[in-house]
Design a protein around this motif. Structure first.
Motif, PDB file in Angstrom:
ATOM      1  N   VAL A  19      10.012   0.019 -12.667  1.00 58.85           N
ATOM      2  CA  VAL A  19       8.938  -0.079 -13.658  1.00 58.85           C
ATOM      3  C   VAL A  19       7.985   1.071 -13.393  1.00 58.85           C
ATOM      4  CG1 VAL A  19       9.097  -2.585 -13.867  1.00 58.85           C
ATOM      5  CG2 VAL A  19       7.510  -1.605 -12.235  1.00 58.85           C
ATOM      6  N   ASN A  20       7.161   1.381 -14.361  1.00 57.23           N
ATOM      7  CA  ASN A  20       6.168   2.424 -14.218  1.00 57.23           C
ATOM      8  C   ASN A  20       5.262   2.093 -13.031  1.00 57.23           C
ATOM      9  OD1 ASN A  20       3.304   3.371 -14.770  1.00 57.23           O
ATOM     10  ND2 ASN A  20       4.508   4.646 -16.187  1.00 57.23           N
ATOM     11  N   ALA A  21       5.066   3.051 -12.132  1.00 57.90           N
ATOM     12  CA  ALA A  21       4.283   2.829 -10.918  1.00 57.90           C
ATOM     13  C   ALA A  21       2.839   2.445 -11.226  1.00 57.90           C
ATOM     14  CB  ALA A  21       4.321   4.075 -10.040  1.00 57.90           C
ATOM     15  N   THR A  25       1.018  -1.027 -10.166  1.00 59.94           N
ATOM     16  CA  THR A  25      -0.209  -1.006  -9.375  1.00 59.94           C
ATOM     17  C   THR A  25      -1.342  -1.741 -10.077  1.00 59.94           C
ATOM     18  OG1 THR A  25       0.439   1.109  -8.417  1.00 59.94           O
ATOM     19  CG2 THR A  25      -1.876   0.529  -8.259  1.00 59.94           C
ATOM     20  N   LEU A  26      -1.494  -1.486 -11.360  1.00 64.01           N
ATOM     21  CA  LEU A  26      -2.565  -2.138 -12.105  1.00 64.01           C
ATOM     22  C   LEU A  26      -2.325  -3.635 -12.281  1.00 64.01           C
ATOM     23  CD1 LEU A  26      -3.227   0.657 -14.744  1.00 64.01           C
ATOM     24  CD2 LEU A  26      -4.652   0.052 -12.779  1.00 64.01           C
ATOM     25  N   THR A  27      -1.066  -4.025 -12.451  1.00 63.46           N
ATOM     26  CA  THR A  27      -0.739  -5.453 -12.564  1.00 63.46           C
ATOM     27  C   THR A  27      -1.046  -6.174 -11.257  1.00 63.46           C
ATOM     28  OG1 THR A  27       0.987  -4.965 -14.183  1.00 63.46           O
ATOM     29  CG2 THR A  27       1.089  -7.116 -13.095  1.00 63.46           C
ATOM     30  N   TYR A  28      -0.663  -5.553 -10.151  1.00 69.94           N
ATOM     31  CA  TYR A  28      -0.966  -6.155  -8.844  1.00 69.94           C
ATOM     32  C   TYR A  28      -2.484  -6.274  -8.654  1.00 69.94           C
ATOM     33  CZ  TYR A  28      -1.237  -7.149  -3.911  1.00 69.94           C
ATOM     34  OH  TYR A  28      -1.535  -7.747  -2.706  1.00 69.94           O
ATOM     35  N   GLY A  29      -3.198  -5.243  -9.039  1.00 70.68           N
ATOM     36  CA  GLY A  29      -4.657  -5.274  -8.942  1.00 70.68           C
ATOM     37  C   GLY A  29      -5.261  -6.397  -9.765  1.00 70.68           C
ATOM     38  N   ALA A  30      -4.704  -6.627 -10.948  1.00 71.76           N
ATOM     39  CA  ALA A  30      -5.191  -7.707 -11.805  1.00 71.76           C
ATOM     40  C   ALA A  30      -4.934  -9.069 -11.160  1.00 71.76           C
ATOM     41  CB  ALA A  30      -4.526  -7.631 -13.176  1.00 71.76           C
ATOM     42  N   ASP A 119      -3.199   2.554  -5.040  1.00 67.13           N
ATOM     43  CA  ASP A 119      -3.660   3.606  -5.941  1.00 67.13           C
ATOM     44  C   ASP A 119      -4.741   3.014  -6.836  1.00 67.13           C
ATOM     45  OD1 ASP A 119      -1.790   5.276  -4.846  1.00 67.13           O
ATOM     46  OD2 ASP A 119      -0.355   5.112  -6.492  1.00 67.13           O
ATOM     47  N   PHE A 120      -5.796   3.736  -7.063  1.00 69.53           N
ATOM     48  CA  PHE A 120      -6.922   3.333  -7.928  1.00 69.53           C
ATOM     49  C   PHE A 120      -7.769   2.203  -7.344  1.00 69.53           C
ATOM     50  CE2 PHE A 120      -3.068   3.873 -10.712  1.00 69.53           C
ATOM     51  CZ  PHE A 120      -3.260   5.209 -10.994  1.00 69.53           C
ATOM     52  N   VAL A 121      -7.662   1.902  -6.041  1.00 69.09           N
ATOM     53  CA  VAL A 121      -8.361   0.755  -5.465  1.00 69.09           C
ATOM     54  C   VAL A 121      -9.488   1.191  -4.536  1.00 69.09           C
ATOM     55  CG1 VAL A 121      -8.123  -1.294  -3.987  1.00 69.09           C
ATOM     56  CG2 VAL A 121      -6.307  -0.696  -5.582  1.00 69.09           C
ATOM     57  N   GLU A 122     -10.624   0.567  -4.712  1.00 66.60           N
ATOM     58  CA  GLU A 122     -11.754   0.666  -3.799  1.00 66.60           C
ATOM     59  C   GLU A 122     -12.279  -0.735  -3.606  1.00 66.60           C
ATOM     60  OE1 GLU A 122     -15.289   3.164  -4.332  1.00 66.60           O
ATOM     61  OE2 GLU A 122     -13.894   4.687  -5.076  1.00 66.60           O
ATOM     62  N   LEU A 123     -12.402  -1.153  -2.361  1.00 68.35           N
ATOM     63  CA  LEU A 123     -12.901  -2.504  -2.102  1.00 68.35           C
ATOM     64  C   LEU A 123     -14.421  -2.520  -2.151  1.00 68.35           C
ATOM     65  CD1 LEU A 123     -10.717  -3.857   0.857  1.00 68.35           C
ATOM     66  CD2 LEU A 123     -10.516  -4.373  -1.573  1.00 68.35           C
ATOM     67  N   PRO A 124     -14.987  -3.448  -2.916  1.00 74.55           N
ATOM     68  CA  PRO A 124     -16.451  -3.580  -2.910  1.00 74.55           C
ATOM     69  C   PRO A 124     -16.920  -4.201  -1.589  1.00 74.55           C
ATOM     70  CG  PRO A 124     -15.458  -5.243  -4.321  1.00 74.55           C
ATOM     71  CD  PRO A 124     -14.346  -4.347  -3.858  1.00 74.55           C
TER      72      PRO A 124
END
Length: 186
Positions: A19-21, A25-30, A119-124
Motif C-alpha cells: 500500500v502507499n507508504a 503512516t497516516l492511517t496508523y497515526g489516525a 513519518d510526519f509524527v511529533e509527540l506533544p
C-alpha cells in the motif's frame, strides 16, 4: 524439484503487494490518535497498541512463513537475525540490526535506524509517556509466540523521545515445546 531456498528480505519486499507508504503512516497515526481520544490514559494506549500488535503478529507469521521460505531457525540468535533482516524488510521495507546480546544468548536488541510508522509524527508534551510504535513490540511478541517462543519485548530507545535510533529489546523467556493435538499412532 530443488528444495526451496530462503529468500532475502529485499527479494520478498520487491514482490509483495504494497500500500502507499504515506497512506499506511497516516492511517496508523489516525488509529493512535483515536486511541488517545478514547482511552485518555497514555499507559492504556500503550497496552492497547501492544495488544493490537500481538493480534496482528499471531496472524502475520503465517504469511511470513509462506512467502519467505524460511525454515526452522536453529536458535534464538538466528531467529532474531531473520526478524531483523527478512521480517522487517518484508512488512515495513526497512532492515534492523541485531546487537547487545547477553551472555546466555536469550536477550538482544533490534535497532531500527529508519521507521516508516513515524513519518510526519511529533509527540506533544501531553504524550511523552507514549510508545507510539508499541504495535511493533506486540507484532514481534505475537509472531514469536506462534513459533513456540515466549518473549518479552520492550522499547529501550525511541527517536520520538530524542534518542538516536529505535531500539526494541527482545528477551526470550522460555522455549515452549510444540504440542500436537493428536498422536499419529491412534
Amino acid at each position: 524439484m530443488a528444495p526451496a531456498v530462503p529468500r532475502s528480505g529485499d527479494a520478498i519486499f520487491a514482490n509483495v503487494e504494497r500500500v502507499n507508504a504515506e497512506l499506511f503512516t497516516l492511517t496508523y497515526g489516525a488509529i493512535v490518535r483515536q486511541l488517545l481520544t478514547d482511552l485518555e490514559e497514555v499507559e492504556e494506549v500503550n497496552k492497547q497498541l501492544d495488544q493490537m500488535g500481538y493480534n496482528i503478529g499471531i496472524r502475520l507469521i503465517d504469511e511470513f512463513l509462506a512467502k519467505s521460505n524460511v525454515t526452522r531457525c536453529v536458535d534464538f540468535r538466528e531467529t532474531a537475525e531473520v526478524i531483523a533482516k527478512v521480517g522487517f524488510k518484508m512488512f515495513l521495507g526497512v532492515t534492523a540490526s541485531v546487537s547487545n546480546w547477553d551472555t546466555e544468548g536469550t536477550c538482544c536488541s533490534l535497532i531500527l535506524e529508519d521507521n516508516p510508522l513515524v513519518d510526519f509524527v511529533e509527540l506533544p508534551d501531553t504524550c511523552q509517556g507514549l510508545y507510539y510504535c508499541n504495535i511493533l513490540s506486540g507484532v514481534v511478541r505475537g509472531a514469536l509466540e506462534m513459533v513456540s517462543m515466549k518473549t518479552e519485548v520492550t522499547w529501550v530507545r525511541d527517536m520520538l523521545r530524542g534518542d538516536d535510533a529505535f531500539e526494541l529489546q527482545v528477551k526470550l523467556l522460555k522455549q515452549v515445546p510444540e504440542e500436537y493435538p493428536y498422536k499419529d499412532d491412534e
